[in-house]
Enzyme design. Structure first.
Site: not given
Length: 264
Positions: A122, A147, A221, A224, A247, A256
């Site tokens: 990230r 995160k 982003h 990613r 994840h 993603y």
């Protein structure tokens, strides 16, 4: 002290300047909050941004009720929230990424973007990364308190290890020296616009129509997405990819992952 503290400070400043800021907290009505919601949307704020701003405001009322002794009903919970549809499937092609990188003069920003595209880390993880967490001999990056609240180990490629070495590794301190987390995003947006303009100009000189989707609708982003999908294309399994990207659910990992089919 929250991970999102810097961003939430800007939300707090907005609410402090809003029409309801001078009202007593017990007097604010759902109708007033709804007016603020509609004003934000009219100003061009995305649905996702408005939902985050309302969530912060709702938290204020919750704290006032639970910890400050106010007896009130949370007015934010009484209104409808904008529908958020922010899932994306856009991946930059190798040619698009190269065109963008060519427009970035700052070597540190360019290496940041290249690492984002190769590691699936990230933006905030790269921004806060310290040299103490980077082991170039074992090709490991150790991320703490990410995160989703978990630690994880990112196995990096030889290519990424080369990018880190190009940043002149030191014994301590942050890997990147710029001071604001939004700096790479702003540089990416600017480079994208410049690259698109250059591409259109080249097409016009060559007498061909520029492709509508080339060098458009891309964000930092999205790298990613690119890195996550590339891991699957290299043959890694779902647990292996999830351990690298961080994840926690298959549903989030699926958001993603956009594997490109091979066409004959």
């Amino acid at each position: 002290l929250k991970k999102s503290g810097l961003k939430e400070q800007s939300f707090i400043r907005y609410w402090c300047g809003s029409s309801g800021a001078s009202e007593k907290i017990t007097k604010i009505t759902p109708q007033q909050v709804a007016v603020c919601r509609d004003k934000l949307l009219h100003e061009g704020k995305s649905s996702a941004s408005v939902v985050r701003m309302l969530a912060l405001l709702s938290h204020v009322f919750s704290i006032a009720s639970k910890e400050w002794g106010y007896y009130l009903i949370n007015p934010v919970q009484m209104i409808r929230k904008p529908r958020v549809q922010n899932s994306r499937s856009r991946r930059p092609s190798a040619d698009e990424l190269q065109s963008i990188l060519q427009q970035i003069q700052n070597n540190e920003i360019r290496l940041f973007i290249q690492l984002a595209a190769d590691t699936a880390m990230r933006r905030s993880e790269l921004f806060n990364l310290s040299w103490q967490a980077v082991d170039l001999n074992k090709r490991r990056v150790y991320l703490r308190d990410t995160k989703n609240g978990s630690d994880r180990v990112v196995v990096i490629s030889n290519v990424s290890a080369g990018y880190f070495r190009a940043l002149n590794p030191t014994a301590q301190g942050r890997v990147f020296t710029f001071t604001h987390v939004d700096t790479p995003s702003k540089a990416f947006r600017s480079a994208l616009l410049t690259a698109r303009h250059s591409y259109v100009s080249q097409c016009l000189r060559a007498g061909v129509n520029p492709e509508v989707c080339h060098l458009t609708n891309l964000r930092l982003h999205d790298l990613r997405h690119e890195a996550t999908s590339a891991l699957f294309e290299r043959g890694l399994s779902i647990p292996e990819v999830a351990s690298i990207t961080g994840h926690k659910t298959l549903a989030m990992l699926g958001r993603y992952t956009h594997v490109l089919p091979e066409l004959d």
